[in-house]
Every structure is written in structure tokens, then in C-alpha cells.
Design an enzyme around this catalytic site. Structure first.
Site, PDB file in Angstrom:
ATOM      1  N   GLY A 114      -6.576  -7.537  -7.622  1.00  0.00           N
ATOM      2  CA  GLY A 114      -6.380  -8.095  -8.959  1.00  0.00           C
ATOM      3  C   GLY A 114      -5.189  -9.039  -8.964  1.00  0.00           C
ATOM      4  O   GLY A 114      -5.335 -10.238  -9.138  1.00  0.00           O
ATOM      5  N   PHE A 115      -3.991  -8.458  -8.771  1.00  0.00           N
ATOM      6  CA  PHE A 115      -2.746  -9.242  -8.702  1.00  0.00           C
ATOM      7  C   PHE A 115      -2.555 -10.111  -9.937  1.00  0.00           C
ATOM      8  O   PHE A 115      -1.899 -11.144  -9.888  1.00  0.00           O
ATOM      9  CB  PHE A 115      -2.699 -10.104  -7.432  1.00  0.00           C
ATOM     10  CG  PHE A 115      -3.111  -9.370  -6.185  1.00  0.00           C
ATOM     11  CD1 PHE A 115      -2.392  -8.266  -5.757  1.00  0.00           C
ATOM     12  CD2 PHE A 115      -4.207  -9.763  -5.451  1.00  0.00           C
ATOM     13  CE1 PHE A 115      -2.780  -7.566  -4.625  1.00  0.00           C
ATOM     14  CE2 PHE A 115      -4.599  -9.078  -4.319  1.00  0.00           C
ATOM     15  CZ  PHE A 115      -3.885  -7.977  -3.892  1.00  0.00           C
ATOM     16  N   ASN A 148       0.903  10.221  -4.745  1.00  0.00           N
ATOM     17  CA  ASN A 148       0.215  10.223  -3.453  1.00  0.00           C
ATOM     18  C   ASN A 148       1.087   9.427  -2.485  1.00  0.00           C
ATOM     19  O   ASN A 148       1.180   8.201  -2.588  1.00  0.00           O
ATOM     20  CB  ASN A 148      -1.175   9.594  -3.599  1.00  0.00           C
ATOM     21  CG  ASN A 148      -1.940   9.527  -2.285  1.00  0.00           C
ATOM     22  OD1 ASN A 148      -1.409   9.900  -1.224  1.00  0.00           O
ATOM     23  ND2 ASN A 148      -3.177   9.081  -2.341  1.00  0.00           N
ATOM     24  N   GLY A 178       3.738  -0.483  -8.262  1.00  0.00           N
ATOM     25  CA  GLY A 178       2.866  -1.518  -7.704  1.00  0.00           C
ATOM     26  C   GLY A 178       3.570  -2.833  -7.435  1.00  0.00           C
ATOM     27  O   GLY A 178       3.167  -3.593  -6.566  1.00  0.00           O
ATOM     28  N   GLU A 179       4.632  -3.116  -8.175  1.00  0.00           N
ATOM     29  CA  GLU A 179       5.243  -4.438  -8.062  1.00  0.00           C
ATOM     30  C   GLU A 179       6.653  -4.416  -7.478  1.00  0.00           C
ATOM     31  O   GLU A 179       7.235  -5.460  -7.176  1.00  0.00           O
ATOM     32  CB  GLU A 179       5.200  -5.131  -9.431  1.00  0.00           C
ATOM     33  CG  GLU A 179       3.781  -5.601  -9.684  1.00  0.00           C
ATOM     34  CD  GLU A 179       3.411  -5.822 -11.129  1.00  0.00           C
ATOM     35  OE1 GLU A 179       3.256  -6.971 -11.504  1.00  0.00           O
ATOM     36  OE2 GLU A 179       3.249  -4.850 -11.871  1.00  0.00           O
ATOM     37  N   GLY A 221       5.863   3.689 -12.243  1.00  0.00           N
ATOM     38  CA  GLY A 221       5.060   2.725 -11.484  1.00  0.00           C
ATOM     39  C   GLY A 221       5.774   2.108 -10.289  1.00  0.00           C
ATOM     40  O   GLY A 221       6.994   1.997 -10.268  1.00  0.00           O
ATOM     41  N   GLN A 253       1.272   0.727  -1.319  1.00  0.00           N
ATOM     42  CA  GLN A 253       1.578  -0.216  -2.391  1.00  0.00           C
ATOM     43  C   GLN A 253       2.859  -0.975  -2.100  1.00  0.00           C
ATOM     44  O   GLN A 253       2.946  -2.187  -2.305  1.00  0.00           O
ATOM     45  CB  GLN A 253       1.714   0.529  -3.724  1.00  0.00           C
ATOM     46  CG  GLN A 253       0.388   0.850  -4.363  1.00  0.00           C
ATOM     47  CD  GLN A 253      -0.292  -0.412  -4.850  1.00  0.00           C
ATOM     48  OE1 GLN A 253       0.116  -1.024  -5.825  1.00  0.00           O
ATOM     49  NE2 GLN A 253      -1.308  -0.842  -4.152  1.00  0.00           N
TER      50      GLN A 253
END
Lengths: 325, 750
Positions: free
Chosen positions: B241-242, B630, B716-717, B714, B637
Site C-alpha cells: 500500500g505505502f 508478533n 509500520g513507519e 504502531g 516491518q
């Protein structure tokens, strides 16, 4: 992709009988099929030559003979090539990706088309693709483009690494057609774009590349290929150098040098070869020999760095070869 | 007792499907009587289509339709005002205006993909062309609109008695000032956007990868002029996605509208080339950063002014100082300004760490320049400016262990061996250097609903319409569901990526996991309560007529009195297939805190002293992202984020041609991203400190199984923010040359 007829040739004679204007021979297909999908190339007839007896790697008194249908990965893995012509094996291994090298043929590699983005985008003017339409690269984004052998009509860089190595070693390309066989030095096989960039070599319509012969030499075994690129793998050269030296002790007797990523064809640098001959193999010799390597270069807005990169690539390649010795 | 899977190395539950090629991506779905669409795109950047000749295309084999710019047959509509930012600012193919190079101006539908593509090449277009505004250098600077969250893009905080940021800078003992540049970058996932639309009566099912399935479905219903209940979006597996699948682009509306008009299923797949102009990009920016500090490196002032492209046609407003210069360091004086440069370019859209990747490159490079100017070690410099409250809001963080990230990272990396003097380490042809940088990323919490259904075969289905972009969302739902129910992961069936499911967390902004986790826990609690209620009310139950509070749930079993049964046994006994319950969270978190994840990057590079290539040789990232759900997926990630950062630093750029408005690259052969050979082993360490305040609907209900919120945050980034600066700072340490205009290509280091 435009509709085309397809035939599978079972012999060279059959292939030639089928060939003429508008015919493309299909070997590995890594360039042809790609460009047909983009409609950069739209042959009317495609003749599959993969069943022709044009394989084989043979080493004899005259030198190294490589069949046109040998795959890049097989040639790169060949013991004789690796031992006696390391520059060829290295140039192949630094080309494309493993998957492409498994498919792409030696003959096809020599005939691969430029990676110029405007050549590959049919919505932009390009004299090579559509003669007379203009050159988008002159005013567009031209960081990867050529600085040697360019013209007002075309500044597209020749893309093959293998061809750079073969030009340095003085290889000949063997051709056949209904008019018979001939051999052409690879250096003069390629033509400069001038006002006709759509013409890239002296191949006649329907003529077929059958193989390459690399002459025996005192320098081929002491050779290397250096490729400079933005990323470590799977990318075309910003600059590259094929360097072969015959040395006696610490003295360079003869040198053979060609560069890639710089010219509209693989670019032999005889002036550098001459400047090295008879000199001691030292850093000073290299620095002084490459000083005029980019003479005659014509840079564009985004590739002004290339003359300097050319000189440094040569010094690095010569230094690396010296360190191997 | 079943060990908790939380924080363990859990193999992806969808891994086997993916490596065996059986996971169906949107382009893999079949449909009876399917037709194929192919777009024709504009070859000018500004003007109007004056004529489109479709005669040859219509005569070509297999062609069913050619829709052209201004076609009324597609019947597409504007969306309501509140959602305008989540769709393109114009309706595709609805008029003849050309707004950028590469805009869709016709669509061919044929029996096969190849026929549609061949016919598309026969469409000829004539234009009334206008000169495009395409020069970043020459177009005027305008004050920028608000940031994505609606806050003003330009802000200023001055210490008492200070009249201007310039005054604060003038009063500083040390000032560093520089301009940092970067070009257009692209998201470009491995899976191109591909949509299959299948109508059944007035209901349409659209197979399409989406970062927010329920929102996409709603937006699509408005585009099509139908009720929300008439549209279902399915996108179970997504190839990246990004940010390129956050808003509704033209793919789903065009496919669904053509399928409706044609009366047949339509599949529309963008080509790789079309992906470069039709699904967003991170726009070009130039950032002017000034840091004022004491001789000891303590910040007095940060000024961060950005000029970034805002496409005339609209898009994401790039505000790089947001969540970077207003967050990273304690400073009494802060000045942030954004100016827009309006160009005739494709719509921009948030790309992974949208503001922060660009902003952290500038700020963290400037901090390295400050370290050089003051002679303070870069890690020590950051500790001296450590923020315990937000420099912009004054609020403390819910949980912040960034200092530990610096210290752990420095130790793992061997930072103390470093020489601050450039060119101090040479090995043959190669110059070696090291650099570091800070990472931080906001942790917004989104509304989420989760349904859990306990089945008579002793498995549980956990359903929520979030999206797994390759990130590990499937496994996250399974792990948290298993933990909350106390059953093995293998007995949990996650269901995501389908707008028919309860509305899920958007897979955006590193927020899906921490938005989802507490709601799964709450749904488990509610479902267990529903099972107990069934157990005491059903006449066939051994607990019939008892008080539900007398029942105890443990590892998938109900205990009460002398009876003990698994939920599957009970349901079977009662002749029930299953029992379910839902939990809903409105999103958000207590307002007395700031919420961020943090990290520290350490990088070693080598640079060839002849030819200037930079190659990354070592990389360590330590991240503080709350409780790890996880460990394997979390590490992946971060690794992926760091690879993004390395690409940002060394490779990714797509210049726009000032004369034509055409982006120079439109393939992955010309737009380079790192390959495996460019990436060393990346050492990732996660602190695993639960965030006590990200409790979602659970509040502070204690630590009983089934009620704990876990405290995930989070990540992811976080790998992408700052990693490009760590690379660039290492290049400076190796070479003594500061490259401020990305990417750091060999020619800049000759």
C-alpha cells in the site's frame, strides 16, 4: 503489441529464407518481446531461431569462439572463459539479473537496444524510433545519456556490457545471409548515430549473427571489467571499463581499453592504450594516461559528471587489475 | 496452560497461501463472462482533449466499448463534501480537461486484456495544449493550506520575551543553516492496482486492494450514485500500500461504472507505467532548516521552512516539519512554515511516513551538522535536547523510552568506536563512516468494530474490516484473538479485507494494530459473556438456571460447579452452530498525552574513493513501539521501513521535465529502488514496553485475561522516519562531503 507472423526455423538456411525487411529473429527474447509489448518494435515477421545449431563455446589456436545462441549465464560460467578471458565473464555477470542472463543470448546481447527512456516511451519524440521526430533527451532528463559519439539527432547510450569487453579484446562478430558469411570487427560493426540513429550497426536486412570470435592475445587473461552504477545489481552502467593488460614485470607492454555508459556505441580508448604502453604500472602512470580519456566528449545538462567519472573509473579499474597481479 | 502468543515469533497465518500462489489478490479473481479494460492516458500535462478518434479501436477484434473523456455513459458522481479529500478532485473521464501528464482520457473494454491493450494503442488523441506549470524553481511560492489533520501548516512558538524566530537564532551561540532537497517519490507496490467489478442486479462486488475497505466501499457507492448497501469491496490480500491505496482512485469507479453500463463484469488493471501517475506520489520538496544552539549543543531555536509541490489538481499537503521539528527535541523557540509550489502534476498522496520521512531527513541531517559544529557527539547531542514534553503542545507522552533506544542502539552498533573526524577510516578503495538519527511517528487511534464468533468445532472467527497490505494484519488479528480467548492461534480464523465485515481500522499511519488490538480484546470479553449467557439460559445446558457470574472461562473452557466443557462441546450439546458478539471503539485516546512511537537508527556505509558509490554495510534500529504483538512481523516491518529509508537516501527520485510536465521515469528499470544486494542484514531490536494509555474501549480494567489492552503501538513507519538521514550522516562521516540534495548518487561524491 501489433499482430505478426511467427515461424520456427529448423536450419540456418530456413531462417535466412524466411528473413528480410520487417523480420526479427527471436532468440532469448529479453529485448525483442519487451520492446514489442511497448510497441517500440513492431516486426511483421518473427522467426524463432532457438533450434538452430548456433551454440557452443570453443577455444582453439585462433582464440575463443562463442555461438550466438549461447546463453549469457552459460558463457559466464564457462571455465575457459573465466580463466583466459575474465573480462568477458565479469561483464556478463554484472549484466541484468540472473533470470535475464539465463534467457538472453550472446547474439541478442550484442543487438540489444538502448535504455534511453524516450526511445522506450512511444508517446515522446525519438529519432531512433521514429526518424525525424526529434530527440527528447537533448532537452529532457539525460543523466544516463552518452557523451561520446553523440549527434544532434541522438545521445542514446549503448547498453551492452559484453560488447564493451569484446571491443576491448578486438573481437569479431560472425554474420551470415543469403549472400554468404562474413566477419566484422565488433568495433566497426556498430555505427555512430550521426543523422541516422535508427541505424545502429552494419547488419543487412535478413542477416543473422552466428557467433563471436575473440582472438588469442597476451592480454586477455589479465583483464577485468568494472561497472559503476547507482545500485549494486540489476542496473545499467553509469560508467564501465573493460581493461586488459600485457605486462612484463612492473611494465605495461600493451593495453586494451574500452568503456561503457559513455558512448553511443562501446567506446575503445586507443589514446589511453598508447599512453599506457611501455610505462610502469603505477598510480602516476594511470592518472596521466587517463587525463585526456574524455577528449571530444559532449556533455548535456544532467551528465556533466561523466568525463570525470570516466577518468576515475579507468584509474580504479587499472588499480584493481594491478592489485590482482 | 496455553502460552500466550503475544510477542512470540509467529509465522504468518497467510504465509503458506502466499508462497504457494493460492492467496487471491484482486487481479486473481475470476468471473463468468468477464471483460477487460485498458486505459489510454494523456501525453500532455495541461490543456483539453479536442478530439479522440476511436474508429480503429472500435473495429479492432474483441472490442466492446471505448469510453472517452466526457463520456456520459459511465454515470459517475461527486462524493459528499466531507469525503472530498478521500477521492480524486475530479471525476475520471467525465470531462475533456487534461490536468496532468498521464491522466486517464479513454478506456477500452474488450474480451481479453491483450485485445483491450492493442485497441488502446489505436486510439488517437488531439489536444488543445497549454504550457504546463512544471518548474519547481520558477513557479511562485504561496502560503500552504492546512496539514492533513486540519491543523495550520505554519506555526510558531516563541519563548517569553522573544519577538521573532530570527531574534532567537541571532541570540544563539551556534547556528547551522542549510537547504535540503528531494525529488518526487513513488509508492509503487509490487501488485499494480487491479479491480474486478461484478454486478448482480443492483448489487456490485468490487475486488480491489484498499487500505480502508469500508471507507472505499462507501466512497465508491457515492461515485456510482447508489446506496452504501449496494456496494461490497473485497480485498483480502494486497501487494503493498505505502499510501497508494488510502483514497479511492479511478480504478474501482471506472471498472464498476463500465461493468454497469456494459452489463458484464469488468476487470481494470493499471500498467506499471500508469501506476506512476494514477495512484499518487510524495511530491518534491525543498526544506530550509535553521538550528540555533548553545556552544554545548542545547537547542535555542528550530526554524523549518518547506517549499513543497502542491499539484494544481490537489492532493496531499506535504508538511515535513509536522511530527518532526515540532516533536523530536526540546526547544524554547519553534518556527514552522510551509509554502506551496503549484504545478500541473498528478495528484500527490501520503507515501509511507508521508511528512516525517522528508522532515526527519532534513532535521536529522541538520542535527548532525550541529553535532559537527559544536563538537558534541551526535547521540549525546540528542540526549542533551531530549524532550519530556511536546515542544508544541507541552503535553507529556503516554510512554516514551527514546533515551533507551539511543543507548541500546549505540551499544549494539558499537557507536563508541567511531571517530568524529571524516575520512578517518579507509580500507583499500573504500572510505567507511557511521551516522545516526532519531525516529518518531504519531500513534493516532481509529474507530474500530470487531466481531468474534465462537463455533461448535472449538474454533473462533475474529472479523474486522481492516486490511493486510503485506504487513501481518491477518496474523495480528489471529494472535490477539487467541491471546484474548486463551486458545491456540491455530484455532482462530481471522477475517479481514472485506467491507461486509464490521468496520475495521484503516491500514494507514502505523495505526491498524494499536487501533485493533484493544477492540479484539473487548470483543472476546463480550463474546465470552454471550456464551455464558447462553449457558445459563438454554434449557439443554448443564448450567441452565445458574448465575452467569458463577461461570469461569479458561483457555476455551467454561467451568462451573462440577461441570467443565469447551465452548465447542457446549455449542454442540446445545445444537448451536455458534455464538457471537461485537465490540466497538470510537477511536481516540486520553487527551492529556501525546502518542508517538520512537526509534534510533545507526548506519555504517562505505563510499568508493574513486567513483563515489555509497553502499550500506551495517544498520541497527532500536524501536520503542509499545507491546510487540508478533516479533517476527514487527521486525519485518522495521526492516522494510529501513529499506525504504535507504532507497530514499541513495536511489529514489523522479524528476519532472520542466518543459513538458512529464515525469522522467515510469518503470522500475528507470525509477530505482534498492535490490537485495544493496541491503545488509538489518539489526532490529524492539524494546517491548507496553503503552499504558492506549487502552481503547477497555480503559483501566486491570490485567485479567480477556480484559487487558496489551499496550501495543504502531511501528509500520518508524523504520522509514530518520533512516535516510542516518545514511547521509554516515556518508558525511566517511567522506567529509555533506550531500543535502537526495538521492546521494555517485556523481555527487566525485
Amino acid at each position: 503489441m501489433r499482430p505478426y507472423t511467427f515461424a520456427r526455423a529448423r536450419s540456418v538456411r530456413q531462417a535466412l529464407a524466411n528473413a528480410g525487411e520487417g523480420t526479427a529473429f527471436l532468440a532469448g527474447g529479453t529485448t525483442l518481446v519487451d520492446l514489442m509489448k511497448l510497441e517500440v518494435m513492431s516486426p511483421e515477421h518473427v522467426v524463432d531461431i532457438n533450434r538452430l545449431p548456433l551454440g557452443g563455446i570453443r577455444h582453439d589456436r585462433d582464440g575463443l569462439h562463442i555461438g550466438a545462441l549461447e546463453r549469457m549465464s552459460d558463457v559466464a560460467a564457462d571455465d575457459t572463459v573465466r580463466r583466459h578471458y575474465p573480462v568477458i565473464a565479469q561483464a556478463l555477470e554484472l549484466s541484468a539479473s540472473g533470470q535475464l542472463r539465463n534467457m538472453a543470448s550472446i547474439g541478442g546481447n550484442l543487438l540489444q537496444r538502448t535504455r534511453c527512456g524516450y526511445f522506450r516511451d512511444v508517446s515522446t519524440p525519438c529519432n531512433k524510433r521514429e526518424p525525424g521526430s526529434g530527440c527528447s533527451a537533448l532537452t529532457g532528463f539525460n543523466r544516463m545519456h552518452a557523451i561520446l559519439g553523440t549527434s544532434d539527432a541522438c545521445v542514446a547510450t549503448h547498453a551492452s556490457d559484453l560488447a564493451v569487453a569484446l571491443v576491448a579484446l578486438g573481437a569479431e562478430v560472425r554474420l551470415t545471409s543469403g549472400r554468404g558469411d562474413r566477419a566484422v570487427p565488433l568495433e566497426t560493426f556498430y555505427t555512430l548515430p550521426g543523422g541516422t540513429p535508427e541505424v545502429e550497426n552494419v547488419l543487412r536486412p535478413g542477416e543473422l549473427v552466428t557467433g563471436v570470435t575473440v582472438p588469442r592475445s597476451a592480454w586477455a587473461a589479465h583483464s577485468t571489467y568494472l561497472k559503476i552504477r547507482d545500485r549494486q545489481s540489476y542496473e545499467f552502467a553509469l560508467s564501465s571499463a573493460a581493461v586488459a593488460l600485457e605486462t612484463r614485470g612492473r611494465t605495461i607492454k600493451q593495453a586494451r581499453i574500452a568503456v561503457g555508459g559513455m558512448g553511443t556505441r562501446p567506446w575503445r580508448l586507443t589514446s589511453v592504450e598508447r599512453a599506457l604502453a611501455g610505462k610502469p604500472a603505477t598510480a602516476d602512470t594511470y592518472e596521466s594516461a587517463v587525463r585526456r580519456a574524455a577528449d571530444g566528449a559532449s556533455t548535456l545538462e544532467h551528465n556533466e559528471f561523466k568525463p570525470a567519472l570516466l577518468r576515475r573509473t579507468l584509474v580504479r579499474a587499472l588499480t584493481a587489475l594491478q592489485e590482482q597481479a | 496452560m496455553t502460552p500466550s502468543p503475544v510477542g512470540q515469533e509467529t509465522v504468518r497465518v497467510d504465509g503458506r497461501l502466499k508462497v504457494t500462489g493460492t492467496a487471491q489478490y484482486s487481479g486473481d479473481y475470476p468471473a463468468a463472462n468477464m471483460s477487460h479494460a485498458y486505459l489510454v492516458t494523456s501525453t500532455i500535462a495541461r490543456g483539453t482533449v479536442s478530439h479522440i478518434d476511436t474508429a480503429a479501436a472500435l473495429d479492432a477484434p474483441g472490442v466492446l466499448r471505448v469510453y472517452t473523456a466526457g463520456d456520459t455513459r459511465l454515470s459517475l458522481y461527486p462524493v459528499v463534501a466531507q469525503f472530498r479529500s478521500l477521492v480524486e478532485s475530479y471525476i475520471p473521464l467525465s470531462d475533456t480537461a487534461v490536468r496532468f501528464h498521464g491522466q486517464a482520457i479513454a478506456m477500452v473494454v474488450a474480451e481479453s486484456f491483450e485485445q483491450a491493450r492493442d485497441a488502446a494503442a489505436l486510439v488517437t488523441v488531439t489536444y488543445d495544449e497549454q504550457t504546463p506549470r512544471a518548474s519547481f524553481a520558477d513557479e511562485p511560492r504561496e502560503p500552504a493550506g492546512p496539514a492533513l489533520d486540519g491543523s495550520p501548516s505554519s506555526v510558531q512558538h516563541l519563548a517569553p520575551g522573544v519577538n521573532s524566530i530570527d531574534e532567537a537564532l541571532d541570540a544563539s551561540e551556534v547556528v547551522v543553516e542549510a537547504e535540503y532537497g528531494q525529488q518526487t517519490q513513488h509508492q509503487i507496490g509490487m501488485e499494480p492496482h487491479s479491480v474486478l467489478a461484478v454486478w448482480d442486479g443492483d448489487q456490485v462486488t468490487v475486488y480491489s486492494g484498499a487500505q480502508i475497505p469500508t471507507v472505499h466501499s462507501l466512497l465508491l457507492s457515492q461515485r456510482l450514485g447508489v446506496l452504501p448497501t449496494q456496494v461490497r469491496l473485497v480485498g483480502r490480500y494486497v501487494g503493498g500500500g505505502f499510501g497508494s491505496r488510502v483514497i479511492l482512485w479511478s480504478d474501482a469507479p471506472l471498472a464498476a461504472a463500465a461493468a454497469r453500463e456494459l452489463g458484464r463484469p469488468v476487470k481494470l488493471t493499471f500498467t506499471r507505467e500508469q501506476m506512476f501517475t494514477l495512484v499518487g506520489h510524495r511530491q518534491q520538496a525543498s526544506q530550509h532548516v535553521r538550528l540555533g544552539a548553545s556552544r554545548g549543543g542545547v537547542l535555542e531555536a528550530i526554524s523549518h521552512r518547506t517549499d513543497s509541490v502542491m499539484p494544481v489538481i490537489g492532493g496531499f499537503n506535504l508538511t515535513p516539519a509536522h511530527a518532526t521539528s515540532d516533536t523530536f527535541y526540546s526547544t524554547p523557540n519553534l518556527h514552522i512554515e510551509v509554502r506551496s509550489v503549484r504545478l500541473d502534476m498528478p495528484l500527490s498522496r501520503a507515501m509511507r511516513a508521508p511528512n516525517e520521512a522528508a522532515g526527519a531527513f532534513a532535521l536529522e541531517t541538520a542535527m548532525d551538522e550541529l553535532a559537527v559544529a559544536t563538537g558534541v557527539d551526535p547521540v549525546e547531542l540528542r540526549l542533551r535536547n531530549y524532550a519530556t514534553v511536546s515542544p508544541s503542545t507541552g503535553l507529556p507522552w503516554s510512554s516514551k523510552h527514546l533515551d533507551e533506544c539511543y543507548r541500546d542502539g549505540a551499544r549494539r552498533f558499537g557507536w563508541s568506536d567511531r571517530s568524529a573526524t571524516p575520512r578517518a577510516r579507509v580500507d583499500g578503495q573504500w572510505l567507511y563512516g557511521t551516522g545516526m538519527a532519531t525516529a518518531a511517528y504519531p500513534a493516532g487511534v481509529h474507530p474500530v468494530s470487531v466481531r468474534i464468533r465462537l463455533l461448535d468445532d472449538d474454533t473462533a472467527v475474529v472479523s474486522t474490516a481492516t486490511s493486510d497490505l503485506g504487513t501481518g494484519g491477518w496474523t495480528m488479528v489471529a494472535v490477539v484473538g487467541a491471546d484474548a480467548l486463551g486458545i491456540p492461534v491455530g484455532r482462530v480464523t481471522p477475517e479481514i479485507g472485506d467491507s461486509a465485515l464490521p468496520s475495521g481500522a484503516p491500514a494507514v499511519g502505523s495505526s491498524a494494530t494499536h487501533s485493533t488490538v484493544p477492540v479484539v480484546v473487548a470483543a472476546a470479553r463480550n463474546t465470552i459473556a454471550a456464551l455464558k449467557e447462553l449457558a445459563v439460559t438454554h434449557s439443554g445446558s448443564p448450567w441452565h438456571g445458574l448465575n452467569a457470574e458463577g461461570l469461569r472461562w479458561e483457555e476455551g473452557r467454561l467451568h462451573g460447579g462440577e461441570h467443565s466443557m469447551t465452548f465447542g462441546e457446549l455449542l454442540t450439546e446445545l445444537g448451536s452452530r455458534g455464538v457471537d458478539a461485537t465490540a466497538d471503539s470510537p477511536g481516540g485516546a486520553p487527551e492529556e498525552y501525546e502518542y508517538n512511537s520512537f526509534g534510533a537508527h545507526f548506519c555504517e556505509v562505505r563510499v568508493n574513493r574513486f567513483t563515489g558509490e555509497t553502499r550500506v554495510t551495517r544498520f541497527t534500529t532500536v524501536a520503542d513501539a509499545g507491546r510487540v504483538i508478533n516479533a517476527r512481523a514487527a521486525r519485518s516491518q522495521i526492516v522494510g521501513g529501513v529499506v525504504f529509508g535507504i532507497g530514499h537516501a541513495l536511489l529514489e527520485h523522479n524528476p519532472i521535465e520542466p518543459a513538458t510536465g512529464r515525469l522522467a521515469a515510469s518503470t522500475l528499470a528507470d525509477y530505482l529502488v534498492p535490490v537485495n544486494a544493496d541491503i545488509p542484514d538489518i539489526d532490529v531490536h524492539l524494546l517491548d514496553r507496553p503503552d499504558p494509555h492506549l487502552t481503547g474501549p477497555l480503559g483501566d480494567e486491570g490485567e485479567e485475561v480477556g480484559t487487558r489492552s496489551l499496550g501495543a503501538r504502531g511501528l509500520g513507519e518508524i523504520g522509514t522516519v530518520g533512516s535516510a538521514a542516518a545514511v547521509g550522516n554516515a556518508v558525511f562521516n566517511a567522506t567529509g562531503t555533506r550531500i543535502r540534495r537526495l538521492p546521494i548518487t555517485p556523481d555527487k561524491l566525485l
